[in-house]
Write an enzyme that holds these catalytic residues in place. Structure first.
Site, PDB file in Angstrom:
ATOM      1  N   ASP A  58       0.842  -1.196   0.000  1.00 49.78           N
ATOM      2  CA  ASP A  58       0.000   0.000   0.000  1.00 49.78           C
ATOM      3  C   ASP A  58       0.877   1.246   0.000  1.00 49.78           C
ATOM      4  O   ASP A  58       2.073   1.184   0.306  1.00 49.78           O
ATOM      5  CB  ASP A  58      -0.921  -0.001   1.227  1.00 49.78           C
ATOM      6  CG  ASP A  58      -2.186   0.830   1.021  1.00 49.78           C
ATOM      7  OD1 ASP A  58      -2.295   1.515  -0.018  1.00 49.78           O
ATOM      8  OD2 ASP A  58      -3.065   0.793   1.898  1.00 49.78           O
ATOM      9  N   ASP A  64       0.044   8.688   2.642  1.00 53.29           N
ATOM     10  CA  ASP A  64       0.012  10.135   2.434  1.00 53.29           C
ATOM     11  C   ASP A  64       1.187  10.794   3.150  1.00 53.29           C
ATOM     12  O   ASP A  64       1.710  11.812   2.697  1.00 53.29           O
ATOM     13  CB  ASP A  64      -1.316  10.698   2.925  1.00 53.29           C
ATOM     14  CG  ASP A  64      -2.487  10.107   2.146  1.00 53.29           C
ATOM     15  OD1 ASP A  64      -2.462  10.200   0.906  1.00 53.29           O
ATOM     16  OD2 ASP A  64      -3.397   9.535   2.765  1.00 53.29           O
ATOM     17  N   GLY A  80      -7.591   8.677  -0.021  1.00 52.21           N
ATOM     18  CA  GLY A  80      -8.560   8.118  -0.960  1.00 52.21           C
ATOM     19  C   GLY A  80      -9.794   7.546  -0.292  1.00 52.21           C
ATOM     20  O   GLY A  80     -10.616   6.896  -0.939  1.00 52.21           O
ATOM     21  N   GLU A 132      -8.329  -0.662   4.289  1.00 53.86           N
ATOM     22  CA  GLU A 132      -6.867  -0.818   4.261  1.00 53.86           C
ATOM     23  C   GLU A 132      -6.367  -1.410   5.578  1.00 53.86           C
ATOM     24  O   GLU A 132      -5.501  -2.290   5.586  1.00 53.86           O
ATOM     25  CB  GLU A 132      -6.207   0.534   3.975  1.00 53.86           C
ATOM     26  CG  GLU A 132      -6.377   0.986   2.528  1.00 53.86           C
ATOM     27  CD  GLU A 132      -5.980   2.428   2.277  1.00 53.86           C
ATOM     28  OE1 GLU A 132      -5.884   2.810   1.106  1.00 53.86           O
ATOM     29  OE2 GLU A 132      -5.782   3.184   3.255  1.00 53.86           O
TER      30      GLU A 132
END
Length: 219
Positions: A81, A84, A97, A103
C-alpha cells in the site's frame, strides 16, 4: 524525474517481495495503481489478490488478476500500500482516498506490510503536511467533530465523499502527531469513529521510496 516515475519505481521494486502461488494484499491510491499494473506482468505467478477498495478491485480484474474476499483468506503473505505521509518509524497517515478502514482490515491479515511511496511523502512528524482522515458514522459527524476540536484539531467535512462502507470522512488539520500509537488509540475510542488514518499500531515492515536516484528500500 517526475512524481509518477518515482511512484512507478517504488511499485516495480515491490514485485521482488511477491512469492509464487500466494494471494497478495493490495491497498489503494495512485502509487498502488502503479503496483497493480506491475503485478499484472506476473499475474500467472500468483493465485490472486485481496483489495482494500472497490477501485483497486476493478483495476485488478482489468489486469486479469483474480480478486478474493477478505473473509475467504486466513492470512496474506504481504500487503502492499501507499501512504500520504510516513515517518522514520514506518508509521503512516493514510486515507486520502477514503479507503482507510478497509486498508486496515487487509493490512491486519498480512505477515508483512510493504509501503511504497515517492520521496515527497517522507516526514519527521505525522500531520506535518497532510490532514488526518477520520472515517465517521454519518449520524455522529457533528458530535465527533466537536470532540476533535476539543482535542486540538480543526476538522473539515469532506463533502460529496462516501466511503465504500457508506460512511463520511472528516479531515483533521492542525494535528501534530507526536505519539502516533496513543493518538490512534484515543481517536478510535471516540463514539461514532469507525477508524482514523494513523497506521501506527500496525505500521509498515518495509518502506520502498521512489527517488530520482532509484528505489530506496528501508527495512
Amino acid at each position: 524525474m517526475n512524481q509518477l516515475e518515482m511512484k512507478k519505481l517504488a511499485a516495480q521494486a515491490a514485485l521482488q517481495y511477491v512469492k509464487a502461488d500466494t494471494i497478495v494484499g493490495v491497498g489503494s491510491g495512485s502509487t498502488v495503481n502503479c503496483f497493480i499494473e506491475a503485478l499484472g506482468t506476473i499475474k500467472d505467478k500468483i493465485q490472486g489478490a485481496v483489495a482494500a477498495s472497490k477501485e483497486s478491485e476493478e483495476l485488478l480484474r482489468k489486469q486479469g488478476i483474480e480478486v478474493f474476499n477478505a473473509n475467504d483468506v486466513s492470512s496474506l503473505d504481504i500487503y502492499v500500500d501507499g501512504a500520504d505521509e510516513i515517518n522514520p518509524q514506518k508509521m503512516m497517515i493514510k486515507g486520502g482516498g477514503a479507503a482507510l478502514t478497509r486498508e486496515k482490515i487487509v493490512a491486519a491479515l498480512a505477515k508483512k506490510f510493504i509501503c511504497i511511496v515517492d520521496s515527497s511523502k517522507q516526514v519527521d512528524v505525522l500531520g506535518s503536511t497532510f490532514p488526518l482522515p477520520v472515517e465517521v458514522i454519518p449520524m455522529a459527524r457533528s458530535q465527533v467533530g466537536r470532540k476533535l476540536v476539543a482535542l486540538g484539531g480543526s476538522p473539515e467535512y469532506r463533502e460529496d465523499v462516501v466511503t465504500d462502507n457508506g460512511n463520511v470522512i472528516l479531515d483533521v488539520h492542525n494535528f501534530s502527531i507526536l505519539n502516533p500509537v496513543e493518538m490512534e488509540k484515543e481517536l478510535n475510542n471516540v463514539s461514532g469513529v469507525v477508524t482514523n488514518g494513523i497506521f501506527a499500531l500496525r505500521g509498515a515492515d518495509v518502506v520502498i521510496v521512489g527517488t530520482p536516484e532509484g528505489a530506496k528500500i528501508i527495512d
